[in-house]
Design a protein around this motif. Structure first.
Motif, PDB file in Angstrom:
ATOM      1  N   SER A 157       0.839  -1.196   0.000  1.00  0.00           N
ATOM      2  CA  SER A 157       0.000   0.000   0.000  1.00  0.00           C
ATOM      3  C   SER A 157       0.875   1.247   0.000  1.00  0.00           C
ATOM      4  O   SER A 157       2.035   1.206   0.401  1.00  0.00           O
ATOM      5  CB  SER A 157      -0.934   0.009   1.211  1.00  0.00           C
ATOM      6  N   CYS A 158       0.279   2.338  -0.459  1.00  0.00           N
ATOM      7  CA  CYS A 158       0.958   3.623  -0.533  1.00  0.00           C
ATOM      8  C   CYS A 158       0.422   4.505   0.593  1.00  0.00           C
ATOM      9  O   CYS A 158      -0.791   4.637   0.752  1.00  0.00           O
ATOM     10  CB  CYS A 158       0.680   4.246  -1.893  1.00  0.00           C
TER      11      CYS A 158
ATOM     12  N   GLU B  93      -1.231   1.827  -6.199  1.00  0.00           N
ATOM     13  CA  GLU B  93      -1.237   0.502  -5.567  1.00  0.00           C
ATOM     14  C   GLU B  93      -1.540  -0.591  -6.588  1.00  0.00           C
ATOM     15  O   GLU B  93      -0.892  -1.645  -6.601  1.00  0.00           O
ATOM     16  CB  GLU B  93      -2.246   0.473  -4.416  1.00  0.00           C
TER      17      GLU B  93
END
Length: 193
Positions: free
Chosen positions: A80-81, A94
């Motif tokens: 995840s970002c 993502e």
């Protein structure tokens, strides 16, 4: 009487000597995955992105208080970002990281690190060489692991192109301009034991 006393002394001395030189078995310390974090940071010409990946399982091998080995599995589907918000490109980035352009998580849902060599730098820090597998490709990496009580930290710089992740790499494509993505990315691992 003297012979039996002498026999007891020999048994005691040799028994103690055998016990004193018996190698200490290594002990596996399971990592508390829900309390541990793996943070990544990737760099491009115009800035960087960062986020997290979940640890699926892992353990460190200890001989007494000394680190001697370890093995970890990362859940690549969890990438995840954290520097973008929903609606600002977070979902797009993502999805792209999970695609074949990058980590191909549909076919490679996990990555793995297995320690192959551990050398003490001091009482708390170790230089570790390990086999890192990403996208089914295994290459050696070197990292520094520091241990304090029930915590361990590690940092490692990874060249993604060694794992056939070439998207946006100036090493393989010309004329990328400000769309170029640097080959190296960083991982910072904080383990709870």
């Amino acid at each position: 009487m003297k012979k039996s006393l002498l026999s007891l002394v020999f048994v005691a001395v040799f028994g103690f000597t055998a016990t004193a030189f018996t190698p200490i078995e290594s002990e596996k310390k399971e990592v508390k995955v829900s309390e541990s974090t793996v943070t990544w940071k990737g760099y491009k010409v115009t800035g960087s992105h960062e986020g997290t990946i979940n640890l699926k399982s892992g353990h460190l091998e200890m001989k007494g208080k000394k680190l001697v080995g370890g093995e970890f599995t990362i859940d690549m589907t969890s990438i995840s970002c954290s520097d973008l918000q929903a609606g600002q490109g977070k979902e797009k980035l993502e999805g792209h990281l999970q695609s074949e352009d990058f980590f191909g998580v549909e076919n490679n849902p996990t990555s793995k690190l297995v320690f192959t060599s551990v050398k003490a730098m001091n009482d708390n820090s170790y230089t570790v060489t390990g086999d890192l597998t990403i996208k089914g490709i295994t290459k050696p990496v070197t990292l520094v692991v520091s241990m304090f009580e029930n915590k361990a930290t590690a940092t490692v710089k990874i060249d993604r192109t060694k794992y056939d992740i070439k998207y946006g790499s100036g090493s393989f494509f010309d004329n990328l301009g400000d769309k170029a993505i640097y080959d190296d990315f960083d991982l910072v691992v904080d383990l709870a034991l």
